[in-house]
Design a protein around this motif. Sequence first.
Motif, PDB file in Angstrom:
ATOM      1  N   ARG A  94       0.837  -1.206   0.000  1.00 42.37           N
ATOM      2  CA  ARG A  94       0.000   0.000   0.000  1.00 42.37           C
ATOM      3  C   ARG A  94       0.874   1.260   0.000  1.00 42.37           C
ATOM      4  O   ARG A  94       0.580   2.230  -0.695  1.00 42.37           O
ATOM      5  CB  ARG A  94      -0.908   0.021   1.228  1.00 42.37           C
ATOM      6  N   THR A  95       1.945   1.236   0.800  1.00 43.80           N
ATOM      7  CA  THR A  95       2.855   2.384   0.856  1.00 43.80           C
ATOM      8  C   THR A  95       3.555   2.576  -0.481  1.00 43.80           C
ATOM      9  O   THR A  95       3.699   3.706  -0.956  1.00 43.80           O
ATOM     10  CB  THR A  95       3.880   2.196   1.989  1.00 43.80           C
ATOM     11  N   ALA A  96       3.975   1.477  -1.111  1.00 43.38           N
ATOM     12  CA  ALA A  96       4.654   1.567  -2.408  1.00 43.38           C
ATOM     13  C   ALA A  96       3.732   2.144  -3.483  1.00 43.38           C
ATOM     14  O   ALA A  96       4.196   2.816  -4.405  1.00 43.38           O
ATOM     15  CB  ALA A  96       5.162   0.189  -2.836  1.00 43.38           C
ATOM     16  N   LEU A  97       2.439   1.909  -3.363  1.00 46.25           N
ATOM     17  CA  LEU A  97       1.475   2.405  -4.346  1.00 46.25           C
ATOM     18  C   LEU A  97       1.039   3.846  -4.077  1.00 46.25           C
ATOM     19  O   LEU A  97       0.386   4.454  -4.923  1.00 46.25           O
ATOM     20  CB  LEU A  97       0.243   1.498  -4.371  1.00 46.25           C
ATOM     21  N   THR A  98       1.384   4.367  -2.924  1.00 44.56           N
ATOM     22  CA  THR A  98       1.011   5.741  -2.578  1.00 44.56           C
ATOM     23  C   THR A  98       2.291   6.563  -2.446  1.00 44.56           C
ATOM     24  O   THR A  98       3.050   6.637  -3.390  1.00 44.56           O
ATOM     25  CB  THR A  98       0.113   5.749  -1.314  1.00 44.56           C
ATOM     26  N   ALA A  99       2.543   7.213  -1.318  1.00 42.39           N
ATOM     27  CA  ALA A  99       3.742   8.044  -1.190  1.00 42.39           C
ATOM     28  C   ALA A  99       4.086   8.265   0.277  1.00 42.39           C
ATOM     29  O   ALA A  99       3.211   8.207   1.142  1.00 42.39           O
ATOM     30  CB  ALA A  99       3.519   9.401  -1.863  1.00 42.39           C
ATOM     31  N   VAL A 100       5.353   8.530   0.540  1.00 42.89           N
ATOM     32  CA  VAL A 100       5.774   8.924   1.885  1.00 42.89           C
ATOM     33  C   VAL A 100       6.267  10.374   1.897  1.00 42.89           C
ATOM     34  O   VAL A 100       6.707  10.871   2.927  1.00 42.89           O
ATOM     35  CB  VAL A 100       6.846   7.981   2.476  1.00 42.89           C
ATOM     36  N   ASN A 101       6.193  11.054   0.741  1.00 39.98           N
ATOM     37  CA  ASN A 101       6.594  12.456   0.623  1.00 39.98           C
ATOM     38  C   ASN A 101       5.496  13.260  -0.056  1.00 39.98           C
ATOM     39  O   ASN A 101       4.884  12.791  -1.011  1.00 39.98           O
ATOM     40  CB  ASN A 101       7.845  12.603  -0.263  1.00 39.98           C
TER      41      ASN A 101
END
Length: 140
Positions: A94-101
Motif C-alpha cells: 500500500r505504501t509503495a502504491l502511494t507516497a511517503v513524501n
Amino acid sequence: MLRQTVHEIPLPTRGRGFYEFTDAVERLVEDSGLKTGLATIHLLHTSASLLIQENADPEVRRDLERFFSRLVPDGDPLFQHTSEGDDDMPAHVRTALTAVNLNVPIANGELALGTWQGIYLWEHRLEPHRRRITVHLLGE
C-alpha cells in the motif's frame, strides 16, 4: 532572504485508517513567518503513507480503504514477508502504491491547498503505531 526550518510532528494512530494533520502543518507555516515557499512533508515509515485527499466527505476515505482492501488484501498467500502478521506485507505494498513524501507550495503565508483538500497520514497497519513526520519549510 531565503530561510528554512525543520520540524517533527509525532502522530499516534489507532490502527488502520486516515489521520488528518493539516492543522499541524498550517501552524508550522504560520509560526515560520514564510510568505512564499515550499513545505516538504516526509513520513519516516514504510507501512503507512501520506496523501492529500478530500476532507469534506468521509465516505471518500472509506471508499479508498475498501478499494485498497480489495487490491491488496491482508493474508494474501502470495506474500512471504509476514513476520509482523497478515497485514505486514500488504502495508508495505500500500505504501509503495502511494507516497511517503508530499510537497505543498506556500503562497501568501498559507499552504496552497484546495477548498476540500486535507493532508493525511494513511495508517496501513491494523495495530496502533506512533508515526513520525518531518516537515521541512523553505522560503522567504
